[in-house]
Design an enzyme around this catalytic site. Structure first.
Site, short mmCIF file in Angstrom:
data_model
loop_
_atom_site.label_atom_id
_atom_site.label_comp_id
_atom_site.label_asym_id
_atom_site.label_seq_id
_atom_site.Cartn_x
_atom_site.Cartn_y
_atom_site.Cartn_z
N ASN A 155 0.81 -1.23 0.00
CA ASN A 155 0.00 0.00 0.00
C ASN A 155 0.84 1.28 0.00
O ASN A 155 0.53 2.25 -0.68
CB ASN A 155 -1.01 -0.01 1.14
N GLU A 253 4.37 -4.54 12.34
CA GLU A 253 3.38 -3.47 12.11
C GLU A 253 2.24 -4.12 11.34
O GLU A 253 2.37 -4.43 10.15
CB GLU A 253 4.00 -2.36 11.26
N CYS A 287 -3.44 1.25 6.62
CA CYS A 287 -3.57 0.48 7.87
C CYS A 287 -4.29 1.29 8.95
O CYS A 287 -4.99 0.73 9.78
CB CYS A 287 -2.21 0.04 8.36
N GLU A 465 7.87 2.04 14.97
CA GLU A 465 8.70 2.59 13.92
C GLU A 465 8.72 4.10 14.11
O GLU A 465 7.88 4.66 14.82
CB GLU A 465 8.15 2.20 12.54
P1 NAD Z 1 0.61 -9.55 3.57
O1 NAD Z 1 0.82 -10.02 4.95
O2 NAD Z 1 -0.19 -10.38 2.66
O3 NAD Z 1 2.01 -9.33 2.83
C1 NAD Z 1 2.98 -8.44 3.35
C2 NAD Z 1 4.35 -8.90 2.89
O4 NAD Z 1 4.63 -10.15 3.49
C3 NAD Z 1 4.48 -9.10 1.39
O5 NAD Z 1 5.77 -8.67 0.97
C4 NAD Z 1 4.37 -10.61 1.25
O6 NAD Z 1 5.01 -11.13 0.10
C5 NAD Z 1 5.10 -11.05 2.51
N1 NAD Z 1 4.83 -12.41 2.97
C6 NAD Z 1 3.67 -13.09 2.95
N2 NAD Z 1 3.84 -14.33 3.49
C7 NAD Z 1 5.14 -14.41 3.87
C8 NAD Z 1 5.95 -15.42 4.48
N3 NAD Z 1 5.43 -16.59 4.83
N4 NAD Z 1 7.25 -15.16 4.72
C9 NAD Z 1 7.79 -13.97 4.39
N5 NAD Z 1 7.08 -12.98 3.79
C10 NAD Z 1 5.77 -13.19 3.54
O7 NAD Z 1 0.01 -8.08 3.69
P2 NAD Z 1 -0.42 -7.10 2.51
O8 NAD Z 1 -1.70 -7.60 1.96
O9 NAD Z 1 0.71 -6.88 1.58
O10 NAD Z 1 -0.61 -5.74 3.30
C11 NAD Z 1 -1.83 -5.38 3.85
C12 NAD Z 1 -1.76 -5.48 5.36
O11 NAD Z 1 -0.68 -4.70 5.86
C13 NAD Z 1 -3.00 -4.93 6.03
O12 NAD Z 1 -3.42 -5.79 7.05
C14 NAD Z 1 -2.52 -3.61 6.63
O13 NAD Z 1 -3.26 -3.18 7.73
C15 NAD Z 1 -1.10 -3.91 6.97
N6 NAD Z 1 -0.30 -2.69 7.06
C16 NAD Z 1 0.07 -2.25 8.30
C17 NAD Z 1 0.79 -1.06 8.43
C18 NAD Z 1 1.20 -0.53 9.79
O14 NAD Z 1 1.92 0.44 9.85
N7 NAD Z 1 0.74 -1.12 10.88
C19 NAD Z 1 1.17 -0.36 7.29
C20 NAD Z 1 0.78 -0.84 6.05
C21 NAD Z 1 0.05 -2.02 5.94
#
Ligand code: NAD
Length: 501
Positions: A155, A253, A287, A465
């Site tokens: 995002n 996060e 998020c 962070e």
């Molecule tokens: P996701 O968990 O599907 O993927 C995030 C990352 O993790 C990607 O690079 C993905 O390839 C990687 N990944 C997935 N499985 C993995 C594994 N087994 N081992 C290593 N890496 C792996 O999340 P998304 O759909 O990309 O992002 C959306 C989510 O992120 C939402 O829940 C959102 O709230 C959260 N988010 C949180 C913040 C924050 O600051 N708290 C900021 C942005 C997004």
């Protein structure tokens, strides 16, 4: 368009092709055109990247740079990003479908993050401890944690990466980063910027590909000291379990279901206008989105009617559509998920007041667009109130008292962010201090600064962070005890003729 360039991984200071020989196309989510092609990394590529980061850390070269030297390099990174801002914004916008104007705002934030940690790198983290004992020098020193595995979402790709890379480099760590497979462009481009700014080979490494394959070793390999992850709750849990095997540090996060609370005594014009920004910015793929609106009962009808009316007027479009106010969702799969979420909410009893459908028209035919959606008459037991949609959907609940607003605002497994709208400053502070979320805005929504910590309570994450704590995540603390006048301790007294057998 014919693509000649297939971007490779970045390991040990060089671009290298993936061992799998596979590639991945990145398509623009607003119209489906080919944006870029990347090598698809395998688990063995990731192990090679971890090995490179490990050797770079263990050689001690990067650690031997003074804080001032590392700070200068980070300043240089910020300067180059400033120079190349348009190119980066263009690539970010094409990967994510955010409008170019938003990608430019993101670049300003990213540059400020590098500048903030450039300054922080120069501050001393040593402290003399008063022991009350003679001839003792007791010193606390801080050292880099080591090799950091960084995993980022789609995002805010480069922004999320900068929140990890800038403090990790400032602290003297080395790293391997894996951006989301959907949005790798700007993180890949940053590797060249880091080299140009003088980050030594092996300190910064990039792997590309899926979480399951390329991401696998990042949380399991013994050469990694810490996993810093931003993404979904489900992935965060899995990484934490994996990391436990070798007691890696974790910084997580995760998601949020963020209450935006409007009291009847608020400036309603501002509150309603910001409620739209809170939830529909970047089509809700934020998020900290204010996706859970809590409204005092006596103004409920007025507020929801106006929000629904305004939501219906939001203009959707592509990155360069000057008429557009927000863009497409990241993928077909994600839009399907949002559609299921809305259908389930309605079957649970939520009342649709706006949106709930894809926009019609040729302009939207090849993109993953979804209309801003308002779901009224929700209650905290409904799954639409508890679950994150991560799309342009707001749920509306009512409350009668301040206590009830706080109770509802805390009735979630998440704890990332929230807001309070009221003209009563004391009430605002009371409510803000009782909400169990990492950021609370009063009469505002969304702003943040690099100097202030960001992160979640409860299942929104572990650690922080940005700010001082965001830097401390990348430091180990060591106590050095120096006796300046060594003497016998005489704890064990050697007694002649007394021997144990
Ligand atoms: P996701 O968990 O599907 O993927 C995030 C990352 O993790 C990607 O690079 C993905 O390839 C990687 N990944 C997935 N499985 C993995 C594994 N087994 N081992 C290593 N890496 C792996 O999340 P998304 O759909 O990309 O992002 C959306 C989510 O992120 C939402 O829940 C959102 O709230 C959260 N988010 C949180 C913040 C924050 O600051 N708290 C900021 C942005 C997004």
């Amino acid at each position: 368009m014919a693509y000649e360039k297939i971007t490779e991984l970045f390991i040990g200071g060089e671009r290298v092709g993936s061992s799998s020989g596979e590639i991945r196309n990145v398509l623009h989510p607003a119209d489906g055109h080919l944006v870029a092609i990347f090598h698809e990394g395998s688990a063995s590529d990731t192990v090679a990247a971890i090995d490179a980061a490990r050797s770079a850390f263990d050689s001690g070269h990067w650690r031997s740079f003074s804080g001032e030297q590392r700070g200068k390099i980070l300043e240089q990174v910020a300067d180059i990003l400033e120079r190349d801002k348009a190119r980066f914004a263009e690539a970010e916008s094409a990967d994510t479908a955010k409008r170019i104007i938003e990608a430019n705002y993101d670049m300003d934030d990213i540059i400020s993050v590098f500048r903030y940690f450039a300054t922080r790198a120069t501050l001393s983290h040593e402290r003399e401890v008063t022991t009350g004992r003679e001839n003792i020098r007791s010193t606390m020193v801080s050292e880099p944690v080591g090799v950091i595995a960084m995993i980022t979402p789609w995002n805010y790709p480069l922004l999320q990466a900068s929140w990890k890379i800038a403090p990790a480099l400032a602290a003297g760590c080395t790293f391997v980063i894996k951006p989301s497979e959907l949005t790798p462009s700007t993180t890949s481009m940053l590797m060249d910027v880091l080299s140009e700014a003088g980050v030594p080979a092996g300190v910064a490494n990039l792997v590309l590909g899926s979480g399951a394959v390329a991401g696998g070793p990042l949380s399991t390999h013994p050469g990694v000291d810490m996993v810093s992850f931003t993404g979904s709750l489900a992935t965060g849990k899995r990484l934490m379990v994996n990391a436990a095997e070798t007691i890696k540090r974790v910084a997580l996060e995760l998601g949020g279901k963020n209450p935006n609370i409007i009291f009847a005594d608020a400036d309603l014009d501002a509150a309603i206008d910001n409620a739209l920004t809170a939830v529909f910015l970047h089509s809700g793929q934020v998020c900290s989105a204010g996706a859970r609106l809590l409204v005092e009962r006596k103004i409920h009808n007025q507020v929801v009617t106006e929000i629904a009316r305004r939501a219906d007027q939001i203009r959707l479009g592509g990155s360069h559509d000057l008429d557009a106010e927000t863009g497409a969702l990241i993928s077909a799969a994600h839009r399907d998920k949002v559609e299921r979420y809305v259908a389930d909410a309605i079957s649970e009893g939520a009342v649709l007041r706006a949106g709930g459908k894809r926009p019609e028209g040729e302009k939207y035919a090849n993109g993953f667009f979804y209309r801003p959606t308002v779901l009224d008459e929700c209650t905290s037991e409904m799954s639409c109130v508890q679950d994150e949609s991560f799309g342009p959907v707001v749920t509306v609940e009512v409350f009668d008292t301040e206590e009830e607003a706080i109770k509802l605002g805390n009735d979630t497994i998440f704890g990332l962010a929230g807001a309070v709208w009221t003209n009563d400053a004391d009430k605002a502070q009371r409510v803000a201090r009782q909400l169990r979320h990492g950021t609370i805005w009063i009469n505002d929504y969304h702003p943040y600064v690099a100097q202030a910590e960001w992160g979640g309570f409860k299942q929104s994450g572990i650690g922080r962070e940005l700010g001082e704590a965001g830097f401390a995540e990348y430091l180990e603390h060591k106590h050095i005890w120096q006796n300046q006048k060594p003497a016998r301790s005489d704890w064990f007294k050697a007694t002649e003729g007394h021997e144990n057998v």
